[in-house]
Scaffold this motif. Sequence first.
Motif, PDB file in Angstrom:
ATOM      1  N   TRP A 204      34.468 -17.225  52.801  1.00 53.00           N
ATOM      2  CA  TRP A 204      35.450 -16.548  52.929  1.00 53.00           C
ATOM      3  C   TRP A 204      36.996 -16.964  51.526  1.00 53.00           C
ATOM      4  O   TRP A 204      36.706 -16.214  50.777  1.00 53.00           O
ATOM      5  CB  TRP A 204      36.681 -16.671  54.128  1.00 53.00           C
ATOM      6  CG  TRP A 204      37.772 -15.408  53.728  1.00 53.00           C
ATOM      7  CD1 TRP A 204      38.297 -14.092  53.661  1.00 53.00           C
ATOM      8  CD2 TRP A 204      38.972 -16.217  52.926  1.00 53.00           C
ATOM      9  NE1 TRP A 204      39.607 -14.013  53.327  1.00 53.00           N
ATOM     10  CE2 TRP A 204      40.041 -14.776  53.097  1.00 53.00           C
ATOM     11  CE3 TRP A 204      39.639 -17.812  53.022  1.00 53.00           C
ATOM     12  CZ2 TRP A 204      41.280 -15.473  52.643  1.00 53.00           C
ATOM     13  CZ3 TRP A 204      40.624 -17.329  52.348  1.00 53.00           C
ATOM     14  CH2 TRP A 204      41.781 -16.231  52.338  1.00 53.00           C
ATOM     15  N   LEU A 205      36.489 -18.020  51.432  1.00 51.29           N
ATOM     16  CA  LEU A 205      36.901 -18.950  50.854  1.00 51.29           C
ATOM     17  C   LEU A 205      36.391 -18.993  49.666  1.00 51.29           C
ATOM     18  O   LEU A 205      37.085 -18.638  48.118  1.00 51.29           O
ATOM     19  CB  LEU A 205      37.385 -20.345  50.660  1.00 51.29           C
ATOM     20  CG  LEU A 205      38.255 -21.387  50.740  1.00 51.29           C
ATOM     21  CD1 LEU A 205      39.759 -20.855  50.755  1.00 51.29           C
ATOM     22  CD2 LEU A 205      38.899 -23.019  50.759  1.00 51.29           C
ATOM     23  N   SER A 206      35.532 -18.571  49.246  1.00 52.35           N
ATOM     24  CA  SER A 206      34.445 -19.204  48.560  1.00 52.35           C
ATOM     25  C   SER A 206      34.459 -17.455  46.872  1.00 52.35           C
ATOM     26  O   SER A 206      34.310 -17.953  45.859  1.00 52.35           O
ATOM     27  CB  SER A 206      32.880 -18.989  48.655  1.00 52.35           C
ATOM     28  OG  SER A 206      32.228 -18.229  49.602  1.00 52.35           O
ATOM     29  N   VAL A 207      34.674 -16.594  48.319  1.00 55.22           N
ATOM     30  CA  VAL A 207      34.238 -15.574  47.925  1.00 55.22           C
ATOM     31  C   VAL A 207      35.868 -14.468  47.180  1.00 55.22           C
ATOM     32  O   VAL A 207      35.643 -14.438  46.682  1.00 55.22           O
ATOM     33  CB  VAL A 207      33.740 -13.816  48.669  1.00 55.22           C
ATOM     34  CG1 VAL A 207      32.432 -14.455  48.712  1.00 55.22           C
ATOM     35  CG2 VAL A 207      34.779 -14.071  49.163  1.00 55.22           C
ATOM     36  N   GLN A 208      36.880 -15.734  47.249  1.00 57.51           N
ATOM     37  CA  GLN A 208      37.979 -15.434  46.837  1.00 57.51           C
ATOM     38  C   GLN A 208      38.399 -15.597  45.246  1.00 57.51           C
ATOM     39  O   GLN A 208      37.991 -16.278  44.742  1.00 57.51           O
ATOM     40  CB  GLN A 208      39.006 -16.281  47.882  1.00 57.51           C
ATOM     41  CG  GLN A 208      39.699 -16.179  49.251  1.00 57.51           C
ATOM     42  CD  GLN A 208      40.036 -14.457  48.885  1.00 57.51           C
ATOM     43  OE1 GLN A 208      40.781 -14.306  48.829  1.00 57.51           O
ATOM     44  NE2 GLN A 208      38.939 -13.931  50.001  1.00 57.51           N
ATOM     45  N   PRO A 209      39.114 -14.968  44.719  1.00 60.97           N
ATOM     46  CA  PRO A 209      38.731 -14.507  43.506  1.00 60.97           C
ATOM     47  C   PRO A 209      39.608 -16.080  43.432  1.00 60.97           C
ATOM     48  O   PRO A 209      40.966 -16.900  43.427  1.00 60.97           O
ATOM     49  CB  PRO A 209      40.280 -13.798  43.067  1.00 60.97           C
ATOM     50  CG  PRO A 209      40.195 -12.971  44.310  1.00 60.97           C
ATOM     51  CD  PRO A 209      40.136 -13.595  45.016  1.00 60.97           C
ATOM     52  N   GLN A 210      38.704 -17.284  42.130  1.00 62.76           N
ATOM     53  CA  GLN A 210      39.190 -18.795  41.624  1.00 62.76           C
ATOM     54  C   GLN A 210      40.422 -18.481  41.171  1.00 62.76           C
ATOM     55  O   GLN A 210      40.301 -17.773  40.572  1.00 62.76           O
ATOM     56  CB  GLN A 210      37.703 -18.772  41.737  1.00 62.76           C
ATOM     57  CG  GLN A 210      36.434 -19.566  42.582  1.00 62.76           C
ATOM     58  CD  GLN A 210      37.460 -20.247  43.343  1.00 62.76           C
ATOM     59  OE1 GLN A 210      37.816 -21.319  43.153  1.00 62.76           O
ATOM     60  NE2 GLN A 210      37.025 -20.274  45.045  1.00 62.76           N
TER      61      GLN A 210
END
Length: 343
Positions: A204-210
């Motif tokens: 989930w965290l990795s697909v959040q807008p960085q």
Amino acid sequence: MLSFLMPEAASTQASETDAIYLALVGFSLVIVLLVAGLIIVFSIRYRRSVRAERGPLPVIVSRELEIGWTVMTLFIAVFIFWWAASARLSALPPPPGALEIHVVARQWMWKTQHSNGAREINELHVPIDRPVRLVMTSQDAIHSFFVPAFRIKQDVLPGRYTETWFQADKLGSFHLLCAEYCGTEHSRMIGRIVVLRPEDYGRWLSVQPQSDDFAREGEALFVATGCAGCHALSSKVHAPKLTNLYGHVVQLSDGRSVTANDAYIRDSILQPNRDIVAGYEPIMQSFAGILSDGEIQSLTAYIRSLSVTPGENAAAPGQRSPAMVPGGAIERPNSAAPQGGQP
Ligand code: CUA
């Protein structure tokens, strides 16, 4: 016993909180039943139409008995105080390695930010079975971060930081409420906490807008806002340097000394002339109204990352280190800092 009356329990703190609560209810119930029962018995037994003995009472209560029940109730009250207070106190410091999440409350929403910079509104995704530490502040009124299923409730105040932590032990989605009346739409200041498996949380965290992680964002602000002009190591201006400041004791010009923590850094940014560091002139301007709460949090994270020893929670080496951020090791100017055990 009364657990069907309780909200769902989904954190490690929940069972003890419930036990204390139910013990208090049980104890009160016993006393209420005793007193109410005696009132009913006496009012029937000694009602006006009954010919009962109404003269002076024979002495049936001995002094020993009286002392006995006084001491016993005192003991019970002190025990409950001790139990509840020690449970609360021991639950205060977050355990080492807790995931740090920033929360900013405002009328009328919750804004949360993960340590890699991912932001959410009225939602917070967290991994199961891992302590999560919340560093919170408000942009306006007093709010209160309340998650019934985790049995946590903590006021969120404008102008300062409050902290709380939890460790979810159940997957699912749980209510997040505001528990302090904060204006017209207080009742709609609601959200949810989503507890995920660690691998799902990572995904989930990795697909959040960085966006940048706290400390890196703070470092950019440090330059952009002009702090670096005076506080950078290379600066010619006579201003306190920030390396190894966080968590250390600072001598002030009026003889007091304070520990440089989040609150101190915040105060120094907003009211720079209040606590003057010994040996320096009060030349800094206030950044009140220039920096937002989120930006001050990021600057604080940056200043924290410049310290070799972590601050208040000294038992937790690397706990505050940005290196624990999933996917984000940051470069430090003085990189002797201990690295947390996190990936
Ligand atoms: Cu925010 Cu009530």
